[in-house]
Motif scaffolding. Structure first.
Motif, short mmCIF file in Angstrom:
data_model
loop_
_atom_site.label_atom_id
_atom_site.label_comp_id
_atom_site.label_asym_id
_atom_site.label_seq_id
_atom_site.Cartn_x
_atom_site.Cartn_y
_atom_site.Cartn_z
N ALA A 87 -26.28 -62.06 -47.57
CA ALA A 87 -26.58 -60.92 -46.70
C ALA A 87 -27.66 -60.04 -47.33
CB ALA A 87 -25.31 -60.12 -46.44
N THR A 88 -27.59 -59.87 -48.64
CA THR A 88 -28.62 -59.08 -49.33
C THR A 88 -29.98 -59.74 -49.21
OG1 THR A 88 -26.95 -58.28 -50.88
CG2 THR A 88 -29.24 -58.04 -51.54
N LEU A 89 -30.03 -61.06 -49.35
CA LEU A 89 -31.30 -61.77 -49.21
C LEU A 89 -31.86 -61.67 -47.80
CD1 LEU A 89 -30.85 -65.00 -51.34
CD2 LEU A 89 -32.48 -63.17 -51.71
N VAL A 90 -31.01 -61.78 -46.79
CA VAL A 90 -31.47 -61.67 -45.40
C VAL A 90 -32.01 -60.26 -45.15
CG1 VAL A 90 -30.73 -61.68 -42.99
CG2 VAL A 90 -30.01 -63.51 -44.52
N LEU A 91 -31.31 -59.25 -45.64
CA LEU A 91 -31.80 -57.88 -45.52
C LEU A 91 -33.14 -57.73 -46.24
CD1 LEU A 91 -31.32 -54.93 -44.68
CD2 LEU A 91 -30.14 -54.63 -46.84
N GLU A 92 -33.26 -58.35 -47.38
CA GLU A 92 -34.50 -58.28 -48.15
C GLU A 92 -35.65 -58.97 -47.41
OE1 GLU A 92 -35.96 -58.95 -52.74
OE2 GLU A 92 -33.94 -59.55 -52.15
N VAL A 93 -35.36 -60.09 -46.75
CA VAL A 93 -36.39 -60.78 -45.97
C VAL A 93 -36.91 -59.85 -44.86
CG1 VAL A 93 -36.77 -62.64 -44.30
CG2 VAL A 93 -35.59 -63.11 -46.44
N ILE A 94 -36.00 -59.17 -44.19
CA ILE A 94 -36.40 -58.26 -43.11
C ILE A 94 -37.28 -57.14 -43.67
CG2 ILE A 94 -35.54 -56.55 -41.45
CD1 ILE A 94 -33.04 -58.42 -41.17
N VAL A 95 -36.88 -56.57 -44.80
CA VAL A 95 -37.64 -55.48 -45.38
C VAL A 95 -39.01 -55.96 -45.88
CG1 VAL A 95 -37.66 -53.79 -47.25
CG2 VAL A 95 -35.57 -54.15 -45.95
N VAL A 96 -39.05 -57.15 -46.47
CA VAL A 96 -40.34 -57.70 -46.94
C VAL A 96 -41.26 -57.96 -45.76
CG1 VAL A 96 -41.41 -59.72 -48.00
CG2 VAL A 96 -39.50 -58.60 -49.13
N GLN B 64 -53.19 -61.64 -49.20
CA GLN B 64 -52.09 -60.67 -49.26
C GLN B 64 -51.07 -60.93 -48.16
OE1 GLN B 64 -54.38 -57.06 -48.99
NE2 GLN B 64 -54.23 -56.70 -51.21
N GLY B 65 -51.53 -61.19 -46.96
CA GLY B 65 -50.62 -61.51 -45.86
C GLY B 65 -49.87 -62.80 -46.11
N VAL B 66 -50.56 -63.80 -46.65
CA VAL B 66 -49.92 -65.08 -46.98
C VAL B 66 -48.88 -64.87 -48.08
CG1 VAL B 66 -50.33 -67.38 -47.93
CG2 VAL B 66 -51.89 -66.45 -46.21
N LEU B 67 -49.19 -64.01 -49.05
CA LEU B 67 -48.25 -63.73 -50.13
C LEU B 67 -46.96 -63.12 -49.59
CD1 LEU B 67 -47.63 -63.51 -53.19
CD2 LEU B 67 -48.73 -61.26 -53.11
N VAL B 68 -47.09 -62.15 -48.70
CA VAL B 68 -45.90 -61.52 -48.11
C VAL B 68 -45.09 -62.55 -47.33
CG1 VAL B 68 -45.11 -59.79 -46.45
CG2 VAL B 68 -46.92 -59.21 -48.06
N GLY B 69 -45.76 -63.36 -46.52
CA GLY B 69 -45.06 -64.39 -45.75
C GLY B 69 -44.39 -65.44 -46.62
N ALA B 70 -45.08 -65.87 -47.67
CA ALA B 70 -44.51 -66.88 -48.57
C ALA B 70 -43.31 -66.32 -49.33
CB ALA B 70 -45.57 -67.36 -49.55
N LEU B 71 -43.41 -65.08 -49.72
CA LEU B 71 -42.28 -64.46 -50.44
C LEU B 71 -41.08 -64.31 -49.51
CD1 LEU B 71 -41.48 -63.39 -53.16
CD2 LEU B 71 -42.40 -61.18 -52.52
N ALA B 72 -41.30 -63.91 -48.27
CA ALA B 72 -40.20 -63.80 -47.31
C ALA B 72 -39.57 -65.16 -47.06
CB ALA B 72 -40.70 -63.19 -46.00
N LEU B 73 -40.39 -66.20 -46.95
CA LEU B 73 -39.86 -67.55 -46.75
C LEU B 73 -39.06 -68.02 -47.97
CD1 LEU B 73 -39.75 -70.03 -44.91
CD2 LEU B 73 -41.85 -70.82 -46.03
N ALA B 74 -39.57 -67.74 -49.17
CA ALA B 74 -38.84 -68.13 -50.38
C ALA B 74 -37.49 -67.42 -50.47
CB ALA B 74 -39.69 -67.81 -51.62
#
Length: 123
Positions: free
Chosen positions: A16-25, A43-53
């Motif tokens: 649940a913490t990771l899902v919340l973090e994905v939303i915030v990222v 920068q946009g790709v970095l944010v998207g890749a981090l959210a996916l990871a």
């Protein structure tokens, strides 16, 4: 009467913490679009890749190394401070959350080993 494994509940809390973090990222995308170089840049790709990871890490939390991967991603987010300051700030905030989660997990494991959990008590 069945006994519950308290460590299984930590997997749910961490997911649940990771899902919340994905939303915030992902909410950092408008920041990159407005203040950064745009969404189609690194920068946009970095944010998207981090959210996916972060989202993919939810699948591995049941493995012994899964929670350490999630905690390691917090370090990656802090390192992203130089690329997108918003990610660095989020990394610090969620890094504290993960430190608290890992400390609580350690405390429950210690109490479980000592037999001091309420679910281990018999009347």
């Amino acid at each position: 009467m069945t006994t519950k494994d308290p460590m299984k509940s930590f997997v749910s809390v961490m997911a649940a913490t990771l899902v919340l973090e994905v939303i915030v990222v992902l909410l950092a995308l408008p920041v990159v679009a407005k203040l950064g170089d745009g969404l189609a840049t690194w920068q946009g790709v970095l944010v998207g890749a981090l959210a996916l990871a972060l989202l993919l890490t939810c699948a591995f939390l049941r493995r012994p190394w899964g929670m350490w991967v999630a905690a390691g991603l917090q370090l990656v987010m802090i390192a992203c401070w130089f690329a997108v300051v918003a990610l660095g700030v989020l990394g610090l905030v969620f890094g504290l959350v993960w430190a608290a989660l890992l400390w609580m997990r350690h405390d429950v494991a210690k109490r479980m080993a000592e037999g001091r959990l309420p679910s281990q008590q018999t009347d």
